[in-house]
Design a protein around this motif. Structure first.
Motif, mmCIF file in Angstrom:
data_model
loop_
_atom_site.group_PDB
_atom_site.id
_atom_site.type_symbol
_atom_site.label_atom_id
_atom_site.label_comp_id
_atom_site.label_asym_id
_atom_site.label_seq_id
_atom_site.Cartn_x
_atom_site.Cartn_y
_atom_site.Cartn_z
ATOM 1 N N TYR A 8 -1.470 6.553 -0.672
ATOM 2 C CA TYR A 8 -2.449 5.363 -0.640
ATOM 3 C C TYR A 8 -2.267 4.600 0.599
ATOM 4 O O TYR A 8 -1.201 4.512 1.259
ATOM 5 N N VAL A 9 -3.619 4.153 1.156
ATOM 6 C CA VAL A 9 -3.468 3.296 2.204
ATOM 7 C C VAL A 9 -3.906 2.027 1.917
ATOM 8 O O VAL A 9 -3.969 1.037 2.873
ATOM 9 N N LYS A 10 -4.130 1.682 0.892
ATOM 10 C CA LYS A 10 -4.434 0.327 -0.015
ATOM 11 C C LYS A 10 -3.345 -0.113 -0.745
ATOM 12 O O LYS A 10 -2.858 0.769 -1.370
ATOM 13 N N PRO A 11 -3.327 -1.472 -1.150
ATOM 14 C CA PRO A 11 -2.392 -1.838 -2.190
ATOM 15 C C PRO A 11 -2.798 -1.333 -3.632
ATOM 16 O O PRO A 11 -3.905 -1.141 -3.899
ATOM 17 N N LEU A 12 -1.718 -1.148 -4.353
ATOM 18 C CA LEU A 12 -1.989 -0.810 -5.645
ATOM 19 C C LEU A 12 -2.956 -1.288 -6.468
ATOM 20 O O LEU A 12 -3.684 -0.823 -7.427
#
Length: 95
Positions: A8-12
């Motif tokens: 993942y490169v973005k927040p959960l």
């Protein structure tokens, strides 16, 4: 076969917004016997998909382009292709 490791490169919180669509995408390719297993990493910083060798690498790239996580820039994909030289007998029908 392929091992697809997503990071993942973005927040959960953003991942969760697209999780239902991502699972629907997975279901399509489970039904076509392309995807064999999948799930989140531990710790939950991405996920893993095990894909059969029934498709070429180029076709796999096309398939992964359909993933909502990829379409929305939520994950990076690292792909390892391998040819099993040994396996459990239960896997004979899917390899």
């Amino acid at each position: 076969m392929y091992i697809i490791s997503m990071t993942y490169v973005k927040p959960l919180t953003e991942i969760e917004e697209y999780l239902r669509l991502h699972r629907e995408f997975l279901d399509i390719y489970y039904a076509r016997e392309i995807f064999l297993a999948s799930g989140p990493k531990n710790p939950r910083d991405g996920g893993v998909i095990l894909a059969s060798g029934k498709v070429s690498r180029a076709k796999l790239d096309e398939i992964l382009a359909e993933d909502p996580f990829r379409q929305h820039g939520l994950a990076r994909y690292d792909i390892v292709e391998f040819e099993p030289s040994k396996h459990h007998g239960a896997l004979s029908g899917i390899l």
